[in-house]
Design an enzyme around this catalytic site. Structure first.
Site, PDB file in Angstrom:
ATOM      1  N   PHE A 136       0.860  -1.182   0.000  1.00 56.83           N
ATOM      2  CA  PHE A 136       0.000   0.000   0.000  1.00 56.83           C
ATOM      3  C   PHE A 136       0.902   1.240   0.000  1.00 56.83           C
ATOM      4  CE2 PHE A 136      -3.116   2.877   2.096  1.00 56.83           C
ATOM      5  CZ  PHE A 136      -4.183   2.671   1.245  1.00 56.83           C
ATOM      6  N   ARG A 152     -12.176  -3.967  -7.724  1.00 57.25           N
ATOM      7  CA  ARG A 152     -11.998  -4.855  -6.566  1.00 57.25           C
ATOM      8  C   ARG A 152     -13.349  -5.218  -5.987  1.00 57.25           C
ATOM      9  NH1 ARG A 152      -8.159  -2.838  -1.810  1.00 57.25           N
ATOM     10  NH2 ARG A 152      -9.867  -1.370  -1.698  1.00 57.25           N
ATOM     11  N   TYR A 206     -11.146  -0.936  10.400  1.00 62.41           N
ATOM     12  CA  TYR A 206     -12.375  -0.464   9.738  1.00 62.41           C
ATOM     13  C   TYR A 206     -12.689  -1.256   8.478  1.00 62.41           C
ATOM     14  CZ  TYR A 206      -8.746   2.295   7.339  1.00 62.41           C
ATOM     15  OH  TYR A 206      -7.601   2.691   6.689  1.00 62.41           O
ATOM     16  N   LYS A 207     -11.853  -2.248   8.151  1.00 57.05           N
ATOM     17  CA  LYS A 207     -12.127  -3.086   6.982  1.00 57.05           C
ATOM     18  C   LYS A 207     -12.909  -4.322   7.440  1.00 57.05           C
ATOM     19  CE  LYS A 207      -8.283  -0.975   4.569  1.00 57.05           C
ATOM     20  NZ  LYS A 207      -6.854  -0.973   4.261  1.00 57.05           N
ATOM     21  N   ASP A 241       1.972  -6.083   7.623  1.00 52.55           N
ATOM     22  CA  ASP A 241       0.756  -5.271   7.579  1.00 52.55           C
ATOM     23  C   ASP A 241      -0.416  -6.225   7.375  1.00 52.55           C
ATOM     24  OD1 ASP A 241      -1.448  -3.696   6.886  1.00 52.55           O
ATOM     25  OD2 ASP A 241      -0.155  -2.111   6.089  1.00 52.55           O
TER      26      ASP A 241
HETATM   27  C1  LIG Z   1      -6.133   0.308   4.284  1.00 48.78           C
HETATM   28  C2  LIG Z   1      -4.659   0.154   4.425  1.00 48.78           C
HETATM   29  C3  LIG Z   1      -3.893   1.107   5.107  1.00 48.78           C
HETATM   30  C4  LIG Z   1      -4.561   2.357   5.635  1.00 48.78           C
HETATM   31  O1  LIG Z   1      -3.771   3.050   6.523  1.00 48.78           O
HETATM   32  P1  LIG Z   1      -4.437   4.193   7.403  1.00 48.78           P
HETATM   33  O2  LIG Z   1      -3.323   4.738   8.165  1.00 48.78           O
HETATM   34  O3  LIG Z   1      -5.499   3.546   8.236  1.00 48.78           O
HETATM   35  O4  LIG Z   1      -5.060   5.168   6.474  1.00 48.78           O
HETATM   36  C5  LIG Z   1      -2.532   0.877   5.247  1.00 48.78           C
HETATM   37  N1  LIG Z   1      -1.951  -0.228   4.739  1.00 48.78           N
HETATM   38  C6  LIG Z   1      -2.656  -1.152   4.066  1.00 48.78           C
HETATM   39  C7  LIG Z   1      -1.976  -2.363   3.522  1.00 48.78           C
HETATM   40  C8  LIG Z   1      -4.023  -0.980   3.879  1.00 48.78           C
HETATM   41  O5  LIG Z   1      -4.724  -1.876   3.196  1.00 48.78           O
END
Ligand SMILES: *Cc1c(COP(=O)(O)O)cnc(C)c1O
Length: 422
Positions: free
Chosen positions: A128, A382, A232-233, A207
């Site tokens: 990400f 997705r 939140y996912k 992660d």
């Molecule tokens: C959704 C996601 C994030 C989001 O990070 P935030 O700090 O909560 O905005 C980070 N890394 C991955 C791999 C994600 O899927």
């Protein structure tokens, strides 16, 4: 073996689904809506709405600051302990705090401080972007001596385990990857990578944003050093819900957060002028936690614990396999290709369908077909599969409505100019 393409078959699969009743534990207002974005923002658990109203009224409204002494101060650790059970972590290693990005920063910096002589960080281009920016920030703050090696995928969707192992050497301080990658849904062999990194003396940070609540995670068994992830996912914790972090017990005495705040201090209410880190995972907290958001995520986590990750994984694989079968039969002839591994052991809980006009197809799905997936550049639609509330009918409807967008040329109603949030 040819697959049964009828809607009747989807309804039959729903009837046989032992988790089907959990769908009603979530707030629904539109029975026609096909929500396929639970991997970006999970649905609202019905109990959360009541719980939040009660917390606001009773704990904030009535008890006021006394609530800190009753249940607020401990909330990040207590909710963390529940999440720990979803990620294979023994007690005292998980806390809720800050955002995923901030937690990754704290943990990556902690790892780099523990490996001062080493200058290499291994990650991949599937990660990400915020994770990559965070690493670039670490390197910048530490004087630019760290080199970030970003491995490239072979087929646009996965990096082979061997390629990761080959990149790890005696100069590697940190290996950090998304266990399930956000675009393709590819899932890494975390245990093999972690073990090998340790043989080379490197530390590993996982992660888990797309893993927690959707696939089995065994942090202790993997021997992971650090991990962080979103709530939140798949955990349905609510928009902007704080993230969680994990630090292996074996490292907790030496590992330090780079952000020294009073919630990570040994005795915050002594108001000492010199920082002394709290024992254990508490030292990775910074400042006052967003209490309402921490408590709001608890009903979502409780639902996951009630079902158990094995049953969620089983249904997730049934749903994603069904989706892939339908897409092969009905969408491949229309120019779609699969952007997710077919091997179940290499797949998380979403399926990416690639199409050259993916952006406009995604817009048409949302604006005209009442299907909500999301779009990730350059051509990925997705489809998030959330086993706790996604039905087989949702899968069938998604494919059916995607097909209609193409046959009715609805994608042509939209501009390819990107909106701010996709
Ligand atoms: C959704 C996601 C994030 C989001 O990070 P935030 O700090 O909560 O905005 C980070 N890394 C991955 C791999 C994600 O899927």
């Amino acid at each position: 073996m040819s697959i049964d393409l009828t809607l009747a078959y989807a309804l039959q699969l729903d009837q046989q689904d032992e988790l089907a009743a959990y769908r009603t534990r979530f707030y629904h207002t539109d029975s026609d809506l096909v929500y396929m974005d639970g991997n970006s923002l999970g649905r609202l658990p019905a109990h959360t709405a009541e719980r939040v109203a009660q917390i606001v009224r009773d704990e904030w409204g009535e008890k006021l600051i006394r609530s800190w002494g009753i249940n607020w101060f401990q909330a990040p650790i207590q909710v963390g302990e529940k999440i720990a059970r979803l990620v294979g972590a023994g007690i005292g290693q998980v806390a809720v705090s800050d955002s995923t990005t901030i937690n990754l920063y704290k943990l990556a910096m902690s790892a780099l401080m523990l490996r001062p002589g080493r200058t290499k960080i291994v990650t991949d281009t599937l990660n990400f972007p915020s994770d990559l920016y965070m690493l670039q920030g670490c390197s910048h703050v530490l004087g630019g001596k760290h080199r970030i090696q970003m491995l490239e995928p072979v087929d646009g969707m996965r990096v082979e385990t061997q390629a990761v192992l080959d990149a790890i050497d005696e100069d590697t301080a940190l290996v950090t990857l998304s266990h399930v990658v956000f675009k393709s849904g590819y899932m890494y062999d975390a245990k093999t990578i972690t073990n090998y990194a340790h043989q080379k003396g490197a530390l590993v940070l996982w992660d888990l944003s797309h893993s927690v609540g959707s696939v089995p995670v065994e942090l202790d068994d993997w021997g992971a050093d650090f991990a962080a992830g979103c709530t939140y996912k798949y955990l349905n914790g609510g928009p902007g819900a704080p993230a969680f972090l994990y630090v292996n017990n074996a490292l907790q005495a030496q590992a330090l957060s780079p952000i020294w705040g009073w919630f990570g201090e040994r005795a915050p209410f002594s108001f000492e002028l010199e920082y002394a880190p709290a024992a254990g995972i508490q030292r990775f907290l910074c400042g006052t936690p967003p209490v309402l958001s921490v408590l709001a995520m608890e009903p979502g986590v409780d639902l996951m614990l009630e079902i158990g990750i094995e049953r969620l994984r089983k249904k997730s694989l049934q749903l994603t396999s069904y989706l892939i079968d339908l897409a092969d039969a009905r969408l491949a002839p229309l120019g779609f290709s699969l952007g997710t591994p077919r091997e179940t052991a290499q797949r998380g809980s979403h399926v990416s369908l690639r199409h050259p006009d993916g952006y406009r197809i995604n817009r048409a799905l949302i604006e005209e077909m009442n299907v909500i997936p999301d779009f990730r550049e350059p051509d990925n639609i997705r489809l998030g599969v959330t086993p706790i509330y996604t039905s087989f009918k949702d899968i069938w409807e998604s494919v059916d409505r995607i097909e209609k967008v193409i046959t009715e040329k609805r994608n042509l109603h939209f501009s390819a100019a990107r909106q701010t949030v996709t």
